[in-house]
Design a protein around this motif. Structure first.
Motif, PDB file in Angstrom:
ATOM      1  N   GLY A   1       0.822  -1.204   0.000  1.00  0.00           N
ATOM      2  CA  GLY A   1       0.000   0.000   0.000  1.00  0.00           C
ATOM      3  C   GLY A   1       0.857   1.256   0.000  1.00  0.00           C
ATOM      4  N   ALA A   2       0.378   2.291  -0.701  1.00  0.00           N
ATOM      5  CA  ALA A   2       1.133   3.537  -0.832  1.00  0.00           C
ATOM      6  C   ALA A   2       1.326   4.231   0.506  1.00  0.00           C
ATOM      7  CB  ALA A   2       0.428   4.464  -1.819  1.00  0.00           C
ATOM      8  N   SER A   3       0.334   4.167   1.371  1.00  0.00           N
ATOM      9  CA  SER A   3       0.432   4.849   2.665  1.00  0.00           C
ATOM     10  C   SER A   3       1.517   4.245   3.548  1.00  0.00           C
ATOM     11  CB  SER A   3      -0.915   4.777   3.390  1.00  0.00           C
ATOM     12  OG  SER A   3      -1.303   3.418   3.597  1.00  0.00           O
ATOM     13  N   ALA A   4       1.772   2.957   3.411  1.00  0.00           N
ATOM     14  CA  ALA A   4       2.814   2.306   4.210  1.00  0.00           C
ATOM     15  C   ALA A   4       4.201   2.528   3.622  1.00  0.00           C
ATOM     16  CB  ALA A   4       2.535   0.807   4.326  1.00  0.00           C
ATOM     17  N   MET A   5       4.307   2.649   2.288  1.00  0.00           N
ATOM     18  CA  MET A   5       5.609   2.768   1.649  1.00  0.00           C
ATOM     19  C   MET A   5       6.112   4.204   1.563  1.00  0.00           C
ATOM     20  SD  MET A   5       6.573  -0.244   1.153  1.00  0.00           S
ATOM     21  CE  MET A   5       8.080   0.272   0.347  1.00  0.00           C
TER      22      MET A   5
ATOM     23  N   SER B   1       8.658   5.151   4.190  1.00  0.00           N
ATOM     24  CA  SER B   1       9.907   4.426   3.981  1.00  0.00           C
ATOM     25  C   SER B   1      10.737   5.072   2.879  1.00  0.00           C
ATOM     26  CB  SER B   1       9.620   2.963   3.627  1.00  0.00           C
ATOM     27  OG  SER B   1       8.943   2.316   4.688  1.00  0.00           O
ATOM     28  N   ARG B   2      10.072   5.514   1.798  1.00  0.00           N
ATOM     29  CA  ARG B   2      10.804   6.171   0.724  1.00  0.00           C
ATOM     30  C   ARG B   2      11.363   7.515   1.173  1.00  0.00           C
ATOM     31  NH1 ARG B   2       6.923   3.529  -2.611  1.00  0.00           N
ATOM     32  NH2 ARG B   2       5.427   5.224  -2.335  1.00  0.00           N
ATOM     33  N   GLU B   3      10.608   8.251   1.966  1.00  0.00           N
ATOM     34  CA  GLU B   3      11.107   9.538   2.472  1.00  0.00           C
ATOM     35  C   GLU B   3      12.321   9.331   3.369  1.00  0.00           C
ATOM     36  OE1 GLU B   3       7.889  11.431   4.400  1.00  0.00           O
ATOM     37  OE2 GLU B   3       6.729  11.781   2.568  1.00  0.00           O
ATOM     38  N   ASN B   4      12.281   8.324   4.211  1.00  0.00           N
ATOM     39  CA  ASN B   4      13.412   8.043   5.090  1.00  0.00           C
ATOM     40  C   ASN B   4      14.632   7.601   4.288  1.00  0.00           C
ATOM     41  OD1 ASN B   4      14.482   7.689   7.846  1.00  0.00           O
ATOM     42  ND2 ASN B   4      14.575   5.533   7.268  1.00  0.00           N
ATOM     43  N   LEU B   5      14.411   6.820   3.222  1.00  0.00           N
ATOM     44  CA  LEU B   5      15.512   6.375   2.368  1.00  0.00           C
ATOM     45  C   LEU B   5      16.168   7.561   1.667  1.00  0.00           C
ATOM     46  CD1 LEU B   5      17.023   3.906   1.189  1.00  0.00           C
ATOM     47  CD2 LEU B   5      15.363   3.910  -0.669  1.00  0.00           C
ATOM     48  N   ALA B   6      15.352   8.488   1.159  1.00  0.00           N
ATOM     49  CA  ALA B   6      15.901   9.671   0.494  1.00  0.00           C
ATOM     50  C   ALA B   6      16.667  10.552   1.472  1.00  0.00           C
ATOM     51  CB  ALA B   6      14.784  10.460  -0.173  1.00  0.00           C
ATOM     52  N   ARG B   7      16.168  10.657   2.685  1.00  0.00           N
ATOM     53  CA  ARG B   7      16.834  11.497   3.681  1.00  0.00           C
ATOM     54  C   ARG B   7      18.185  10.903   4.075  1.00  0.00           C
ATOM     55  NH1 ARG B   7      17.500  11.594   9.025  1.00  0.00           N
ATOM     56  NH2 ARG B   7      16.327   9.672   9.276  1.00  0.00           N
TER      57      ARG B   7
END
Length: 380
Positions: free
Chosen positions: A153-157, A160-166
């Protein structure tokens, strides 16, 4: 009479079948009829008390079929292709009992069902028109941009993507660099003085807030020049930042400026910093700085440095004339006790030029001077 006929029949039946000549047999049906006395190594199981037949020598044929590694095969030009092999002429070695080798018909054999997994793999995998082994298949680029959304689901991922980019380039960091904090000892009758030049930043790789300050004065006198800049810095390339903001001068008189400039790493590892200033009184000035770190060892570094100041018009209240107003070439030798802590010594020549030099002479000042510098470079 009947009894004599029975005895003769029994004697004929008891004759050893092994005395019969089977060398002319070539079909599997004849082997089935005589499997009690003679077994073929490739078609019938051997009895436990009989030795195994000799190993079949088919090296040349297996090389042509690609079943053996190249180092165990004759040159390729001496090998026959798989399609050109005459399977009908292939024969097995002689039997242990002296029987002649038999012709075996391979035309009806299903070679596709044979298990060749134990044979050495051929090393030559090239083929005309074939794609390289590391080629990315087209299907790898198909599908949604975030395939994991379909499962989790988009709300769960999204978090995670924001944390990976940071964590991979988007983190905010900060640093303080004291580029120059030095004492200047004159070689003539002038006054000894001091200089500071420092900057700090906070932000990410693209956008940053930058704070700069520099100034100078005399040990026995008052503060001559002091300024501070607050800038927004944005990366415009891998090695350069575009900066814009404001500058405030505390000495020699109070005034403000708008600032636009660039800072970064030029080709051949030259550190450059250039800025254009527009004062609240309509004066336009500029400053260019360049330096280069030449490492002699991992800790001993020679740094040539050049600073040039310019003005678009005369500024009498500051003793500045139009044109190139001042030039400061110098060289410093520093030793990094730690990467963050490096004392240095050097020399610097300061010269007023053009109309600015004329204004200095009219005021009874020497427009030129050579100074020995002792200072510290540090960052944290």
């Amino acid at each position: 009479m009947m009894r004599a006929a029975l005895l003769i029949g029994a004697a004929l039946t008891a004759a050893p079948l092994s005395a019969q000549d089977h060398s002319g047999h070539s079909g599997h049906a004849n082997h089935d009829a005589h499997s009690q006395d003679q077994g073929h190594a490739q078609h019938q199981p051997q009895p436990a008390n009989e030795p195994e037949p000799k190993e079949v020598d088919l090296k040349a044929d297996h090389c042509a079929m690609g079943h053996l590694p190249p180092e165990q095969c004759p040159p390729k030009e001496d090998q026959a292709g798989h399609d050109g092999m005459d399977h009908g002429s292939m024969h097995h070695s002689e039997h242990k009992d002296g029987a002649q080798p038999e012709q075996i018909d391979h035309s009806s054999m299903d070679h596709s069902a044979m298990n060749h997994s134990q044979h050495g793999a051929a090393t030559d995998k090239s083929a005309p028109g074939a794609a390289p082994e590391d080629a990315v298949p087209a299907r790898a680029l198909e599908g949604p941009r975030h395939a994991a959304d379909a499962i989790w689901g988009a709300s769960a991922m999204a978090p995670s993507r924001e944390n990976l980019a940071r964590e991979n380039g988007g983190m905010r960091t900060g640093s303080v660099l004291i580029e120059r904090f030095e004492a200047r000892i004159t070689t003539d009758s002038g006054e000894d003085g001091y200089v500071w030049d420092a900057q700090a930043f906070y932000g990410g790789d693209i956008n940053r807030f930058v704070l700069k300050t520099e100034g100078e004065g005399e040990f026995a006198g008052e503060l001559e020049d002091a300024e501070i800049q607050a800038l927004y810095s944005r990366a415009i390339g891998p090695f350069f930042d575009l900066q814009a903001g404001v500058r405030f001068d505390a000495e020699p008189d109070t005034r403000g400026h708008l600032v636009v400039g660039v800072q970064g790493l030029a080709p051949y590892m030259f550190h450059v910093d250039g800025a254009l200033f527009l004062s609240d009184r309509g004066n336009i000035t500029a400053r260019l700085e360049g330096e280069y770190d030449q490492r002699i060892t991992q800790r001993l570094i020679v740094q040539p440095r050049l600073e040039v100041e310019l003005s678009a018009q005369d500024i009498p209240e500051r003793g500045i004339g139009a044109g190139i107003t001042k030039i400061e070439p110098g060289v410093r030798l520093r030793y990094e006790i730690e990467r963050e802590f490096a004392p240095y010594v050097g020399i610097e020549y300061e010269a007023a030029l053009g109309e600015t030099a004329d204004i200095a002479r009219a005021a009874g000042e020497d427009p030129n001077g050579l100074k020995v510098v002792i200072g510290l470079r540090a960052w944290f």
